[in-house]
Design an enzyme around this catalytic site. Sequence first.
Site, PDB file in Angstrom:
ATOM      1  N   GLU A 174       0.789  -1.216   0.185  1.00  0.00           N
ATOM      2  CA  GLU A 174       0.041  -0.036   0.258  1.00  0.00           C
ATOM      3  C   GLU A 174       0.819   1.244   0.021  1.00  0.00           C
ATOM      4  O   GLU A 174       0.564   2.361   0.310  1.00  0.00           O
ATOM      5  CB  GLU A 174      -0.852   0.028   1.259  1.00  0.00           C
ATOM      6  CG  GLU A 174      -1.742  -1.027   1.405  1.00  0.00           C
ATOM      7  CD  GLU A 174      -3.150  -1.103   0.291  1.00  0.00           C
ATOM      8  OE1 GLU A 174      -3.596   0.143   0.391  1.00  0.00           O
ATOM      9  OE2 GLU A 174      -3.587  -2.061  -0.408  1.00  0.00           O
ATOM     10  N   HIS A 249      -4.700   1.909   7.066  1.00  0.00           N
ATOM     11  CA  HIS A 249      -3.269   2.077   6.792  1.00  0.00           C
ATOM     12  C   HIS A 249      -2.668   2.551   7.919  1.00  0.00           C
ATOM     13  O   HIS A 249      -3.234   3.257   8.863  1.00  0.00           O
ATOM     14  CB  HIS A 249      -3.233   3.119   5.587  1.00  0.00           C
ATOM     15  CG  HIS A 249      -3.440   2.758   4.300  1.00  0.00           C
ATOM     16  ND1 HIS A 249      -4.402   3.668   3.458  1.00  0.00           N
ATOM     17  CD2 HIS A 249      -3.169   1.726   3.614  1.00  0.00           C
ATOM     18  CE1 HIS A 249      -4.562   2.870   2.394  1.00  0.00           C
ATOM     19  NE2 HIS A 249      -3.952   1.703   2.339  1.00  0.00           N
ATOM     20  N   CYS A 369      -2.744  11.460   3.896  1.00  0.00           N
ATOM     21  CA  CYS A 369      -3.044  10.473   2.613  1.00  0.00           C
ATOM     22  C   CYS A 369      -2.887  11.125   1.440  1.00  0.00           C
ATOM     23  O   CYS A 369      -2.561  10.361   0.316  1.00  0.00           O
ATOM     24  CB  CYS A 369      -4.503  10.000   2.669  1.00  0.00           C
ATOM     25  SG  CYS A 369      -5.099   9.041   4.091  1.00  0.00           S
TER      26      CYS A 369
HETATM   27  O1  SUG Z   1      -7.709   3.072  -0.035  1.00  0.00           O
HETATM   28  N1  SUG Z   1     -10.356   5.562   0.231  1.00  0.00           N
HETATM   29  C1  SUG Z   1      -8.685   5.291   0.194  1.00  0.00           C
HETATM   30  C2  SUG Z   1      -8.384   6.110   1.326  1.00  0.00           C
HETATM   31  C3  SUG Z   1      -6.855   6.020   1.226  1.00  0.00           C
HETATM   32  C4  SUG Z   1      -6.461   6.747   2.479  1.00  0.00           C
HETATM   33  N2  SUG Z   1      -4.816   6.706   2.200  1.00  0.00           N
HETATM   34  C5  SUG Z   1      -4.082   6.728   3.468  1.00  0.00           C
HETATM   35  N3  SUG Z   1      -4.422   6.393   4.552  1.00  0.00           N
HETATM   36  N4  SUG Z   1      -3.124   6.853   3.192  1.00  0.00           N
HETATM   37  C6  SUG Z   1      -8.749   3.916   0.558  1.00  0.00           C
HETATM   38  O2  SUG Z   1      -9.368   3.164   1.183  1.00  0.00           O
HETATM   39  C7  SUG Z   1     -12.535   5.077  -1.223  1.00  0.00           C
HETATM   40  C8  SUG Z   1     -13.133   5.307  -2.444  1.00  0.00           C
HETATM   41  C9  SUG Z   1     -14.473   5.092  -2.468  1.00  0.00           C
HETATM   42  O3  SUG Z   1     -15.358   4.500  -1.560  1.00  0.00           O
HETATM   43  O4  SUG Z   1     -15.485   5.628  -3.303  1.00  0.00           O
HETATM   44  C10 SUG Z   1     -10.996   4.985  -1.078  1.00  0.00           C
HETATM   45  O5  SUG Z   1     -10.705   4.176  -1.947  1.00  0.00           O
END
Ligand code: SUG
Length: 446
Positions: A174, A249, A369
């Site tokens: 990730e 994460h 993020c």
């Molecule tokens: O991978 N949300 C992302 C958020 C990522 C956050 N990144 C970090 N913590 N570094 C994920 O879960 C949601 C998209 C949606 O539901 O439409 C999404 O992909």
Amino acid sequence: MTAYEVNFDGLIGPTHNYAGLSFGNVASADNALQASNPREAALQGLAKMKRLAGLGLVQGVLPPHDRPHLATLRWLGFAGSDEAVLAAGATAEPELLRNVMAASPMWTANAATVAPGADTADGRVHFTPANLAAMFHRALEAETTGRILAAIFADEARFAHHPALPGGSAMGDEGAANHNRFAAHHGAPGVHMFVYGRRGFERTAPTRKFPARQAREASAAIARLHGLDTAKTVFVRQNPAAIDAGAFHNDVVAVANLNVLFHHERAFADTAKMRAEVQKAAGDLEITFIEAAEDEVPMADAVTSYLFNSQLVSLPGEDGMTLILPIEARETETTRRYLDRLVAEGGPIARAEFLDVRQSMRNGGGPACLRLRVVLTEDELAAVSGAAILDQGLYDALTAWVGRHYRDRLAPDDLADPALMRESFQALDDLTEILKLGSIYDFQRD
Ligand code: SUG
């Protein structure tokens, strides 16, 4: 040597929407199928970048990806013109359509893992795009991410690019969201802390409720590929209970800068072991661990407020560090009180600044993020290609570009609209001119 931690933020794409795609991400599930505002989202992201640049930091920009991702729909058997592929995909597999429309490349903390030249065997800056194997919509990102990074960091004498790791979840990676680096100053050799949720080949799940996305084997492969010193690399297990509470994460519950790690009491499976290993790897560099106790900041509040999904930065000319937080951390009673105390206490974190990135937050994406940290020396920074570093001119151009191309409302039914596809591709085509990136998207290369 002078070096900068350059934060490359993902420009939020024109199809930003709430599809509830990420199992284990509480905000994504809670806001599923609500209407989004892509224009507001992109402007919030740009305002964040401008604010950080205004604080004296070097700020980079990474472009959105092409959505709908027609290459995936074609790979899965939908044929014909772009419009025909979109219509057939939307009718036959509505859930698939939501996946190929996700603007998730905005969260560039998951774009790649990066190692500064001070730490690698060949002295180059190394990049490995994350395979994001845990979620279908995110697994589509790696190839385009690789192309974008190769276009921006094109100078082979200074930058090295590896392909995303192979296979499925056994090598689940990730990216930088599960990685922190410690160093006396950004240009000094650093210690790398990789945080993993599970062993790649283990037969039983460590968590009960939500998936553990990052595999230890993936982190180990990246450390090898990047040529990191094994004595200065540590692998730390995430607390499965933190993942089950919504910390999909590690950057939801911990953030580091230079010699400081700010984390929740329950972030790691074995905190004492983590501290001992990080300190041993750091040698003479004394690491300060700032731990927020469950009694003071309940894990549930850490997850909804994104207290730790903040950017901990050292601003030029200031001794104390600054924490850049989402406004939700000021609106949540426990975290606001905690922050007041933390700043008043006189420890390494001297200041708290708050940002409005609510559109992204509703999908579980806070300030940390939205950024990929790339440590660059002066010389490497000068070798960055295109117009990827934000200045007033680029900010103005990007703001005007959003105003020209973005909608202010996207409801779930809009995702199949062929006009949205055309608008989005037109927007990205124009963007590659602004960012001087050449042809990075499939629709520009076919
Ligand atoms: O991978 N949300 C992302 C958020 C990522 C956050 N990144 C970090 N913590 N570094 C994920 O879960 C949601 C998209 C949606 O539901 O439409 C999404 O992909």
